[in-house]
Design an enzyme around this catalytic site. Structure first.
Site, PDB file in Angstrom:
ATOM      1  CG  HIS A  85      -0.325   0.121   2.443  1.00 42.63           C
ATOM      2  ND1 HIS A  85       0.393   1.145   2.999  1.00 42.63           N
ATOM      3  CD2 HIS A  85       0.231  -1.020   3.379  1.00 42.63           C
ATOM      4  CE1 HIS A  85       0.907   0.829   4.309  1.00 42.63           C
ATOM      5  NE2 HIS A  85       0.836  -0.273   4.306  1.00 42.63           N
ATOM      6  N   GLY A  86       0.269   2.316  -0.401  1.00 43.40           N
ATOM      7  CA  GLY A  86       1.163   3.725  -0.331  1.00 43.40           C
ATOM      8  C   GLY A  86       1.003   4.116   1.080  1.00 43.40           C
ATOM      9  CD1 TRP A 144      -1.007   6.700  12.349  1.00 43.68           C
ATOM     10  CD2 TRP A 144      -1.015   4.956  13.496  1.00 43.68           C
ATOM     11  NE1 TRP A 144      -1.687   6.748  13.396  1.00 43.68           N
ATOM     12  CE2 TRP A 144      -2.121   5.674  14.184  1.00 43.68           C
ATOM     13  CE3 TRP A 144      -0.623   3.412  13.972  1.00 43.68           C
ATOM     14  CZ2 TRP A 144      -2.423   5.274  15.139  1.00 43.68           C
ATOM     15  CZ3 TRP A 144      -1.558   2.967  14.864  1.00 43.68           C
ATOM     16  CH2 TRP A 144      -2.403   3.916  15.643  1.00 43.68           C
ATOM     17  CD  GLU A 171       2.244  -5.003   8.111  1.00 45.86           C
ATOM     18  OE1 GLU A 171       2.406  -6.226   7.932  1.00 45.86           O
ATOM     19  OE2 GLU A 171       3.093  -4.031   7.676  1.00 45.86           O
TER      20      GLU A 171
END
Length: 232
Positions: A9-10, A14, A87
């Site tokens: 992901h871009g 965070w 994740e």
């Protein structure tokens, strides 16, 4: 020859703040949105087309995929979302600043938590507001499936369940697949595909928003892999 595209992901909000994210559902930063658009344009420029897409149930990966497919005029293809592509769960470290955590516990310990295959960060408790079992999106999971913390081996185990159960089948049927996921879930998949020894995984890094192309044989063994950049 079979082609598989992996995209981390871009950049997330965070990532920008240098925090441990894990299963916390944070959005993309402005730069992350640009990275996703750039990835879609690069893939289209290089002639890639997909039949099916996979992602996690976390918005930073979902939104990255949406943007990529929109840029490629492929917003209509089937998208499958799985918690198994989430994740790695960072336990009690989630939300903490990485530099401040290193000052508190020592850089060596934090490096082990982040990079060693079999080392787990401290657990969350089920009473913690960060516990995933409190979220509606995980209502269909049983308690054993919801982590309090994970190491990379735990993450690899669930990623490979998704790989063997769905993704590999699509690839063997000739479908062109893109996966939009996360740094550690993609590290786990790359470790498996390239048969990387556990001792060599610590320095494996997947950059945000840059398509990683795998060319596979009919048994889904890698022939080669490469990143697509603006220069290509």
């Amino acid at each position: 020859m079979i082609k598989l595209v992996l995209v981390r992901h871009g950049e997330s909000l965070w990532n920008l703040e240098n925090r441990f994210t894990g299963w916390t559902d944070v959005d993309l930063s402005e730069n992350g949105l640009k990275e996703a658009r750039r990835a879609g344009k690069i893939l289209k420029k290089n002639g890639f087309v997909f039949d099916v897409a996979y992602t996690s149930v976390l918005k930073r990966a979902i939104r990255t995929l949406w943007i990529i497919l929109y840029e490629m005029d492929l917003a209509w293809i089937p998208v499958f979302k799985s918690w198994r592509l989430n994740e790695r769960h960072y336990g009690a470290l989630q939300g903490l600043n990485k530099a401040e955590t290193a000052k508190k516990y020592g850089e060596e310990q934090v490096h082990k938590w982040r990079r060693f295959v079999n080392v787990k960060p401290p657990e969350l408790t089920k009473e913690d507001t960060r516990y995933p079992g409190n979220e509606y999106k995980y209502k269909d999971l049983n308690e054993e499936q919801i982590p309090l913390t994970e190491n990379l081996a735990d993450t690899e185990r669930r990623v490979l369940e998704e790989w063997r159960g769905n993704i590999a089948k699509d690839l063997k049927e000739g479908k062109r697949v893109i996966i939009s996921a996360h740094g550690n879930t993609l590290r786990a998949l790359v470790k498996y595909l390239d048969d990387i020894p556990a001792d060599n995984v610590a320095n494996l890094n997947i950059p945000t928003g840059i398509p990683l192309v795998y060319e596979l044989d009919e048994k889904l063994k890698p022939i080669t892999h490469y990143y697509l950049s603006d220069k290509e």
